[in-house]
Design a protein around this motif. Structure first.
Motif, PDB file in Angstrom:
ATOM      1  N   ARG A   1       0.675  -1.394  -0.043  1.00 51.54           N
ATOM      2  CA  ARG A   1       0.057   0.024   0.229  1.00 51.54           C
ATOM      3  C   ARG A   1       0.693   1.020  -0.085  1.00 51.54           C
ATOM      4  NH1 ARG A   1      -3.388  -3.325   3.518  1.00 51.54           N
ATOM      5  NH2 ARG A   1      -2.206  -2.481   5.286  1.00 51.54           N
ATOM      6  N   SER A   2       1.856   1.106   0.580  1.00 47.87           N
ATOM      7  CA  SER A   2       2.832   2.278   0.672  1.00 47.87           C
ATOM      8  C   SER A   2       3.439   2.838  -0.616  1.00 47.87           C
ATOM      9  CB  SER A   2       4.155   2.018   1.800  1.00 47.87           C
ATOM     10  OG  SER A   2       4.881   1.058   1.526  1.00 47.87           O
ATOM     11  N   GLN A   3       3.407   1.890  -1.590  1.00 51.16           N
ATOM     12  CA  GLN A   3       4.095   2.056  -2.819  1.00 51.16           C
ATOM     13  C   GLN A   3       3.086   2.250  -3.740  1.00 51.16           C
ATOM     14  OE1 GLN A   3       7.564  -0.278  -3.887  1.00 51.16           O
ATOM     15  NE2 GLN A   3       7.627  -0.974  -1.752  1.00 51.16           N
ATOM     16  N   ARG A   4       2.256   3.147  -3.431  1.00 49.51           N
ATOM     17  CA  ARG A   4       0.821   3.421  -4.428  1.00 49.51           C
ATOM     18  C   ARG A   4       1.486   4.116  -5.822  1.00 49.51           C
ATOM     19  NH1 ARG A   4      -4.103   7.429  -3.327  1.00 49.51           N
ATOM     20  NH2 ARG A   4      -4.868   7.419  -5.610  1.00 49.51           N
ATOM     21  N   GLN A   5       2.468   5.222  -5.459  1.00 52.11           N
ATOM     22  CA  GLN A   5       2.667   5.948  -6.427  1.00 52.11           C
ATOM     23  C   GLN A   5       3.417   5.335  -7.522  1.00 52.11           C
ATOM     24  OE1 GLN A   5       4.910   9.347  -4.576  1.00 52.11           O
ATOM     25  NE2 GLN A   5       3.148  10.307  -3.779  1.00 52.11           N
ATOM     26  N   GLU A   6       4.541   4.560  -7.024  1.00 50.98           N
ATOM     27  CA  GLU A   6       5.061   3.679  -7.900  1.00 50.98           C
ATOM     28  C   GLU A   6       4.440   2.697  -8.662  1.00 50.98           C
ATOM     29  OE1 GLU A   6       5.918   4.075  -4.894  1.00 50.98           O
ATOM     30  OE2 GLU A   6       7.981   4.808  -4.484  1.00 50.98           O
ATOM     31  N   LEU A   7       3.369   2.084  -8.066  1.00 52.15           N
ATOM     32  CA  LEU A   7       2.473   1.258  -8.758  1.00 52.15           C
ATOM     33  C   LEU A   7       1.740   1.806  -9.869  1.00 52.15           C
ATOM     34  CD1 LEU A   7       0.848  -0.917  -5.901  1.00 52.15           C
ATOM     35  CD2 LEU A   7       2.813  -1.626  -7.623  1.00 52.15           C
ATOM     36  N   ASP A   8       1.271   3.283  -9.376  1.00 50.39           N
ATOM     37  CA  ASP A   8       0.565   4.107 -10.514  1.00 50.39           C
ATOM     38  C   ASP A   8       1.442   4.683 -11.629  1.00 50.39           C
ATOM     39  OD1 ASP A   8      -1.808   4.102  -9.082  1.00 50.39           O
ATOM     40  OD2 ASP A   8      -1.328   6.054  -8.023  1.00 50.39           O
ATOM     41  N   ALA A   9       2.812   4.586 -11.423  1.00 44.62           N
ATOM     42  CA  ALA A   9       3.813   5.068 -12.488  1.00 44.62           C
ATOM     43  C   ALA A   9       4.414   3.962 -13.143  1.00 44.62           C
ATOM     44  CB  ALA A   9       5.028   5.817 -11.826  1.00 44.62           C
TER      45      ALA A   9
ATOM     46  N   THR B   1       4.197  -2.060 -17.498  1.00 45.90           N
ATOM     47  CA  THR B   1       5.770  -2.276 -17.645  1.00 45.90           C
ATOM     48  C   THR B   1       6.311  -2.814 -16.443  1.00 45.90           C
ATOM     49  OG1 THR B   1       5.833  -0.379 -19.056  1.00 45.90           O
ATOM     50  CG2 THR B   1       8.157  -1.131 -18.189  1.00 45.90           C
ATOM     51  N   PRO B   2       6.773  -4.167 -16.244  1.00 42.96           N
ATOM     52  CA  PRO B   2       7.485  -4.748 -15.136  1.00 42.96           C
ATOM     53  C   PRO B   2       8.434  -3.920 -14.558  1.00 42.96           C
ATOM     54  CG  PRO B   2       7.085  -6.328 -16.960  1.00 42.96           C
ATOM     55  CD  PRO B   2       6.919  -4.969 -17.692  1.00 42.96           C
ATOM     56  N   ARG B   3       8.551  -3.780 -13.275  1.00 43.32           N
ATOM     57  CA  ARG B   3       9.716  -3.089 -12.437  1.00 43.32           C
ATOM     58  C   ARG B   3       9.927  -3.772 -11.260  1.00 43.32           C
ATOM     59  NH1 ARG B   3       8.547   3.563 -12.864  1.00 43.32           N
ATOM     60  NH2 ARG B   3       8.403   3.673 -15.163  1.00 43.32           N
ATOM     61  N   LYS B   4      11.055  -3.594 -10.769  1.00 43.91           N
ATOM     62  CA  LYS B   4      11.417  -4.259  -9.321  1.00 43.91           C
ATOM     63  C   LYS B   4      10.825  -3.288  -8.221  1.00 43.91           C
ATOM     64  CE  LYS B   4      15.630  -6.676 -10.773  1.00 43.91           C
ATOM     65  NZ  LYS B   4      17.127  -6.686 -10.488  1.00 43.91           N
ATOM     66  N   ILE B   5      10.428  -4.057  -7.250  1.00 45.51           N
ATOM     67  CA  ILE B   5       9.882  -3.565  -6.012  1.00 45.51           C
ATOM     68  C   ILE B   5      10.323  -4.329  -4.846  1.00 45.51           C
ATOM     69  CG2 ILE B   5       7.931  -2.229  -6.923  1.00 45.51           C
ATOM     70  CD1 ILE B   5       6.106  -4.024  -5.750  1.00 45.51           C
ATOM     71  N   GLN B   6      10.335  -3.817  -3.677  1.00 45.18           N
ATOM     72  CA  GLN B   6      11.099  -4.546  -2.596  1.00 45.18           C
ATOM     73  C   GLN B   6       9.776  -4.505  -1.491  1.00 45.18           C
ATOM     74  OE1 GLN B   6      14.999  -3.931  -1.216  1.00 45.18           O
ATOM     75  NE2 GLN B   6      14.520  -4.996   0.605  1.00 45.18           N
ATOM     76  N   LEU B   7       9.480  -5.663  -1.092  1.00 47.40           N
ATOM     77  CA  LEU B   7       8.497  -6.028   0.188  1.00 47.40           C
ATOM     78  C   LEU B   7       9.017  -6.990   1.174  1.00 47.40           C
ATOM     79  CD1 LEU B   7       5.134  -6.602  -2.106  1.00 47.40           C
ATOM     80  CD2 LEU B   7       5.989  -4.424  -1.132  1.00 47.40           C
TER      81      LEU B   7
ATOM     82  N   ALA C   1       7.208  -6.510 -10.593  1.00 41.37           N
ATOM     83  CA  ALA C   1       5.688  -6.467 -10.628  1.00 41.37           C
ATOM     84  C   ALA C   1       5.193  -5.459 -11.775  1.00 41.37           C
ATOM     85  CB  ALA C   1       5.346  -5.437  -9.304  1.00 41.37           C
ATOM     86  N   ALA C   2       3.906  -5.757 -12.161  1.00 46.47           N
ATOM     87  CA  ALA C   2       3.122  -4.921 -13.086  1.00 46.47           C
ATOM     88  C   ALA C   2       1.725  -4.753 -12.760  1.00 46.47           C
ATOM     89  CB  ALA C   2       3.085  -5.985 -14.549  1.00 46.47           C
ATOM     90  N   ALA C   3       1.258  -3.395 -12.561  1.00 50.13           N
ATOM     91  CA  ALA C   3       0.087  -3.020 -12.174  1.00 50.13           C
ATOM     92  C   ALA C   3      -1.005  -2.640 -13.613  1.00 50.13           C
ATOM     93  CB  ALA C   3       0.183  -1.875 -11.451  1.00 50.13           C
ATOM     94  N   VAL C   4      -1.979  -3.196 -13.723  1.00 56.82           N
ATOM     95  CA  VAL C   4      -2.748  -3.023 -14.818  1.00 56.82           C
ATOM     96  C   VAL C   4      -4.210  -2.363 -14.267  1.00 56.82           C
ATOM     97  CG1 VAL C   4      -4.301  -4.245 -16.677  1.00 56.82           C
ATOM     98  CG2 VAL C   4      -2.066  -4.947 -16.018  1.00 56.82           C
TER      99      VAL C   4
ATOM    100  N   VAL D   1      -2.305  -5.856  -9.602  1.00 56.94           N
ATOM    101  CA  VAL D   1      -1.168  -5.895  -9.342  1.00 56.94           C
ATOM    102  C   VAL D   1      -0.655  -7.341  -9.444  1.00 56.94           C
ATOM    103  CG1 VAL D   1       0.898  -5.234  -8.062  1.00 56.94           C
ATOM    104  CG2 VAL D   1      -0.993  -4.044  -8.174  1.00 56.94           C
ATOM    105  N   VAL D   2       0.254  -7.862 -10.258  1.00 56.98           N
ATOM    106  CA  VAL D   2       1.004  -9.075 -10.456  1.00 56.98           C
ATOM    107  C   VAL D   2       2.432  -8.975 -10.006  1.00 56.98           C
ATOM    108  CG1 VAL D   2       1.222 -11.137 -11.931  1.00 56.98           C
ATOM    109  CG2 VAL D   2      -0.826  -9.763 -12.251  1.00 56.98           C
ATOM    110  N   LEU D   3       2.697 -10.028  -9.333  1.00 54.93           N
ATOM    111  CA  LEU D   3       4.059  -9.754  -8.924  1.00 54.93           C
ATOM    112  C   LEU D   3       4.701 -11.427  -8.894  1.00 54.93           C
ATOM    113  CD1 LEU D   3       2.209  -8.515  -6.210  1.00 54.93           C
ATOM    114  CD2 LEU D   3       4.397  -7.445  -5.985  1.00 54.93           C
TER     115      LEU D   3
END
Length: 607
Positions: free
Chosen positions: A217-225, A229-235, A242-245, A258-260
């Motif tokens: 939830r704290s990475q909402r801005q990164e998911l919106d951006a 296009t797949p990008r790396k995130i750390q949880l 991850a990719a967000a559609v 969000v698919v991870l």
């Protein structure tokens, strides 16, 4: 040594080449595997999204058909004809059970909600009313709608009284399914990835552990951006790709899928590959090291043997044989070295013969001079004693002079005998060093040149050791005799002081005299044969014999101090060498060859 440096450089070069090749291969393989992992993850994410779209399309089609079937039920139409909210609410449960859906609702033709039922947590009436009204306005079928944090896909079908051409609408039947954790697991299993359905800032359903949802939830801005296009995130210390559609939803709600895919789990293969490469690299390195050692040894071993031969030649060993192994150039070098050694051996032999003759001549000259001096004194005094007018007192004085001459000849002969016997086996006895020194002092006092010298032995201590009493006594005797002769030539009254002491490492016999000190001209060559200064008699063997005897006992003679009025010579016997005869650990015996080296330094040769 140079051949060792060459071996080190050669091995280091081969090792560096092996390390470089291994590191390059490791880097290339790592980059290739990383690229393949990224491609695979991107492909998996794309496949996961396609899978979700297919599943959603199939379910939505089924949902629409089910809603259409319900809308055609005469019993449901009859219920809606009443337009009474309570009656419709009471009769809706039967139709909800028939639908088997997660959400069932009936609304008027104006969109007024008569009743609704849902599985799971209760929903807020206002949120449900606004959400369904938004779906009716947008006219998307099926429609994705969020009732607060709860996400549903609903199908809205009109209830018509009579044929559709009559346009007599009774209301709407609404059914839908909930996008909950069960749906998320189904999508996750089909997509082989972790999924999360997010509504605005919250998570509606997910397959992730609960502890990681807050970080998501704290990475909402990164998911919106990122979009699709797949990008790396750390949880929670784990890296995901991850990719967000965005999912179309009624009421302008921000709904995302969000698919991870876990990058860490996917990269475990890379770690295994790295471990195998490191193991193979280490194995290759060991093989390379062994080959480098073998090659360098093959090249440097003949050079090492040649260097050993040069060292042996420098130490006087003319019989050291070089190995015939090695390359042709090294063999030629070894043969040249052998020829040089043979030439040096012949030259050295000629020089030894020449030095031997010179030394014999020098020693014969010195010995003959001293012997003639003593014999002349004896002969002259004997003639004076034979005169008839010589009185008893004169005869006694002449007799004393004869005795002095005989004593001088005896000392000279004993010195020569001991000099020739140096290096022979010691006859060790467990002896009191103090008593040995005391006996030696008594003998020295009988010498004519020591009669006027005061010899003090105030502190002889209680020191016992394994020594050769005869030889060690002779060494002490020579030092005492030299000290008495030096004390007589000093300005102060002639005094000689002898002390014996010990510590944990050594036994020390110190002899101090009041003479003028050792001349600086002979201090560097003091212990070499035939070196003396300021003496009328003697061949210069006293200190040489004392030094050799001390060395045979594992010790040494040192001049510790020398100045006018105070000169100190010490015999130092190191305890680690003073052992019982069958455990004796002596240094290399001083042989005639050792004496020859010292004689050669003094300009003489072998005796």
């Amino acid at each position: 040594m140079k051949h060792w440096r060459m071996r080190t450089i050669l091995m280091a070069s081969l090792l560096a080449a092996s390390l470089g090749l291994t590191a390059t291969c490791l880097l290339i393989i790592r980059l290739t595997v990383q690229q393949e992992i990224h491609k695979g993850l991107n492909a998996d994410l794309s496949h996961s999204l396609d899978t979700f779209r297919n599943i959603s399309h199939q379910r939505n089609q089924m949902l629409s058909r089910e809603a259409s079937l319900l809308a055609d039920l005469p019993s449901l139409k009859a219920l809606m004809v009443t337009q009474d909210a309570q009656t419709i609410q009471d009769g809706s449960h039967e139709f909800w059970s028939i639908s088997g859906s997660d959400l069932f609702a009936l609304a008027s033709q104006t969109g007024k909600l008569f009743t609704y039922s849902n599985r799971g947590p209760a929903l807020d009436n206002d949120l449900v009313t606004r959400g369904l009204h938004a779906c009716m306005v947008e006219a998307d079928d099926p429609c994705t709608v969020a009732f607060g944090p709860n996400l549903y896909v609903v199908s809205i079908q009109p209830l018509l009284f009579g044929p559709p051409a009559n346009d007599s609408q009774l209301g709407y039947v609404i059914i839908g399914y909930s996008i909950d954790d069960q749906v998320a697991r189904q999508v996750s299993e089909a997509a082989a990835a972790e999924v999360a359905f997010m509504v605005d800032d919250g998570v509606s359903a997910a397959t992730l552990p609960v502890a990681r949802l807050s970080e998501l939830r704290s990475q909402r801005q990164e998911l919106d951006a990122m979009g699709d296009t797949p990008r790396k995130i750390q949880l929670d210390n784990e890296v995901y790709v991850a990719a967000a559609v965005p999912l179309p939803a009624a009421g302008r709600r921000n709904v995302r899928l969000v698919v991870l895919k876990s990058y860490d789990r996917a990269s475990e293969y890379l770690h295994r590959v790295n471990r195998w490469i490191v193991m193979l690299g280490a194995f290759a390195l060991l093989i390379g090291l062994a080959l480098a050692a073998a090659i360098s040894r093959m090249i440097t071993r003949p050079l090492e043997a040649l260097a050993s031969g040069a060292r042996a030649l420098g130490q006087g060993d003319f019989n050291y044989r070089l190995s015939p192994d090695g390359a042709q150039e090294v063999q030629e070098l070894s043969q040249s070295f052998d020829r040089m050694r043979e030439e040096l051996k012949s030259t050295h032999k000629v020089l030894l013969e020449s030095d031997r003759l010179a030394t014999i001549g020098r020693m014969a000259s010195s010995v003959s001079h001293d012997l003639r001096h003593h014999l002349s004194a004896i002969y002259a005094n004997a003639e004076f004693m034979s005169l008839p007018h010589a009185g008893a007192k004169e005869r006694l004085e002449l007799l004393l002079e004869v005795r002095e001459g005989i004593q001088g000849m005896t000392d000279l002969i004993e010195s020569l005998l001991l000099f020739s016997q140096t290096g022979q086996t010691l006859h060790l006895v467990y002896e009191s060093v103090g008593q040995l020194v005391e006996r030696t002092i008594h003998s020295v006092r009988q010498h004519p040149e020591c009669s006027s010298v005061e010899i003090c032995a105030s502190d002889l201590g209680f020191v016992d050791a394994w020594v050769d009493p005869k030889k060690l006594g002779r060494a002490v005797y020579n030092l005492l005799l030299n000290a008495c002769q030096a004390a007589k030539s000093g300005k102060a009254s002639p005094v000689v002081v002898v002390t014996v002491s010990e510590d944990e490492e050594k036994i020390r016999i110190a002899i101090r005299d009041s003479g003028p000190g050792v001349p600086s001209a002979i201090r560097q060559t003091l212990f070499q044969p035939f070196v003396s200064a300021g003496k009328e008699n003697g061949v210069g063997l006293g200190l040489t014999l004392a030094q050799h005897i001390a060395q045979e006992h594992g010790g040494e003679v040192k001049i510790e101090e020398s100045m006018p009025g105070k000169t100190v010579f010490s015999i130092l016997l190191y305890k680690r060498f003073l052992k019982e005869p069958h455990h004796k650990q002596q240094p290399d015996s001083v042989t005639i060859s050792n004496i020859n080296e010292q004689i050669g330094t003094a300009g003489s040769t072998e005796i």
